[in-house]
Design an enzyme around this catalytic site. Structure first.
Site, PDB file in Angstrom:
ATOM      1  N   CYS A 115      -5.561   7.222   2.651  1.00 59.02           N
ATOM      2  CA  CYS A 115      -4.371   7.312   1.821  1.00 59.02           C
ATOM      3  C   CYS A 115      -4.449   8.142   0.467  1.00 59.02           C
ATOM      4  O   CYS A 115      -4.430   9.428   0.866  1.00 59.02           O
ATOM      5  CB  CYS A 115      -3.848   6.026   1.307  1.00 59.02           C
ATOM      6  SG  CYS A 115      -2.173   5.731   0.791  1.00 59.02           S
ATOM      7  N   HIS A 217      -3.976   2.832   6.278  1.00 59.70           N
ATOM      8  CA  HIS A 217      -5.106   1.897   5.766  1.00 59.70           C
ATOM      9  C   HIS A 217      -5.910   0.882   6.625  1.00 59.70           C
ATOM     10  O   HIS A 217      -5.385  -0.182   6.954  1.00 59.70           O
ATOM     11  CB  HIS A 217      -4.480   0.845   4.765  1.00 59.70           C
ATOM     12  CG  HIS A 217      -4.101   1.572   3.423  1.00 59.70           C
ATOM     13  ND1 HIS A 217      -4.735   1.351   2.465  1.00 59.70           N
ATOM     14  CD2 HIS A 217      -2.933   2.065   2.877  1.00 59.70           C
ATOM     15  CE1 HIS A 217      -4.486   2.011   1.288  1.00 59.70           C
ATOM     16  NE2 HIS A 217      -3.146   2.739   1.731  1.00 59.70           N
ATOM     17  N   GLU A 219      -8.601  -0.345   6.678  1.00 61.41           N
ATOM     18  CA  GLU A 219      -9.361  -1.412   6.098  1.00 61.41           C
ATOM     19  C   GLU A 219      -8.738  -2.827   6.237  1.00 61.41           C
ATOM     20  O   GLU A 219      -9.338  -3.866   6.330  1.00 61.41           O
ATOM     21  CB  GLU A 219      -9.902  -1.200   4.809  1.00 61.41           C
ATOM     22  CG  GLU A 219      -9.035  -1.247   3.808  1.00 61.41           C
ATOM     23  CD  GLU A 219      -7.704  -0.292   3.633  1.00 61.41           C
ATOM     24  OE1 GLU A 219      -6.835  -0.365   2.552  1.00 61.41           O
ATOM     25  OE2 GLU A 219      -8.076   0.817   4.317  1.00 61.41           O
TER      26      GLU A 219
END
Length: 245
Positions: A115, A217, A219
Site C-alpha cells: 500500500c 493488504h 497481511e
C-alpha cells in the site's frame, strides 16, 4: 537454520493521554509481525529517526525489509504541490523511509512493499502518484472499502510471466482495497505487473527481482485468501538466500 530478520519501517502518530496532553508513538500493525513470523522470519520495528548514521545501523541488522501501509507520501517528493484531497503526510517519516530504500537498493536487500509502501518506493525510484483516484480523469471502482480488512473486494489481474505471477499464480485473485491514491507513472526499473479492471495499478516489481510491491493488504488476508501467505514466504526465502551468499 537461523531465521532471517525482517525490518518493518515504523509509522508515527500523536495519541491523547489522560492528562489532556498527547504523546508521539512509533507503531506497526500487529498483523505485519504475525505474517512475517508465520512465514518463518523475525520481525523488528525500525523507528523513525533523523539521524542518518543511526538509521544505517538499524538497516544493517536486516536481511529483508517490509515497507508497510500508512499515510500519504508528501507530494513534494515527486515534484507536485499538495492537492486539496491529500490525506495526512509526514515528510520526516518519508525521508527516513526513502533513506531505507536507498540502503536496501545499495545492499541488495529484498523488499516487500504494501500500500503506502508501494507508493513510497515508487516515488523513491522516480515515479509519481495520483494524489486522489478522482484525479485520474476516468471512473474508478471503490478502492477504499468500508468492509473489514479481510473482505475480498475486487479482482486483480496478474501479468503473465511476472515474478508476482510465479509467486501467486497467474490466474486473477480477489483482494481487499484500502487506498485513495495510486501510481501515476512507474519509477525507473519498476514494471507494472497487476491491475484492476478499471486500470488502477495494483502491483509493481523490479526487473532484478529485488523489489515486490502490492497495493492491497495481504497481511490481512492470510486466512481469507491463503495465496497471500506466499508473498511473505517469498520475502523470507529471498532474505534467507541473501544471507547464504
Amino acid at each position: 537454520m537461523s531465521k532471517p530478520i525482517i525490518g518493518i519501517l515504523s509509522s508515527r502518530a500523536d495519541i491523547p493521554i489522560p492528562n489532556g496532553q498527547s504523546i508521539t508513538v512509533e507503531y506497526i500493525n500487529k498483523v505485519y509481525c504475525e505474517a512475517i513470523m508465520r512465514a518463518g522470519g523475525i520481525p523488528i520495528l525500525l523507528p523513525v529517526t533523523s539521524d542518518p548514521d543511526a538509521a544505517e545501523q538499524m538497516f544493517s541488522l536486516c536481511s529483508g525489509m517490509l515497507f508497510p501501509g500508512g499515510v500519504d507520501v508528501d507530494p513534494k517528493f515527486y515534484g507536485e504541490a499538495p492537492d486539496p484531497l491529500i490525506g495526512t503526510i509526514d515528510c520526516v517519516m518519508d525521508r527516513f523511509w526513502l533513506q531505507a530504500l536507498e540502503f536496501v537498493r545499495a545492499h541488495k536487500i529484498p523488499v516487500l512493499g504494501i500500500c503506502r509502501g508501494l507508493q513510497l518506493v515508487n516515488v523513491g525510484m522516480g515515479g509519481s502518484l495520483y494524489q486522489d483516484l478522482s484525479r485520474r480523469g476516468v471512473p474508478s471502482y471503490l478502492h477504499n472499502q468500508k468492509q473489514n480488512r479481510d473482505y475480498l473486494m475486487h479482482e486483480v489481474t496478474i501479468e503473465p510471466g511476472s515474478r508476482l505471477g510465479q509467486v501467486l499464480g497467474e490466474e486473477p485473485v480477489y483482494t481487499n482495497t484500502i487506498h485513495h491514491q495510486c501510481v501515476k507513472a512507474a519509477g525507473k526499473g519498476l514494471k507494472l505487473v497487476a491491475q484492476t479492471g478499471d486500470g488502477v495499478p495494483e502491483a509493481l516489481e523490479s526487473e532484478d527481482g529485488q523489489i515486490m510491491l502490492v497495493q492491497w493488504h495481504p497481511e490481512a488476508l492470510l486466512d481469507a485468501e491463503p495465496r497471500m501467505r506466499r508473498l511473505f514466504e517469498d520475502l523470507i526465502e529471498r532474505s534467507r538466500s541473501g544471507n547464504e551468499t
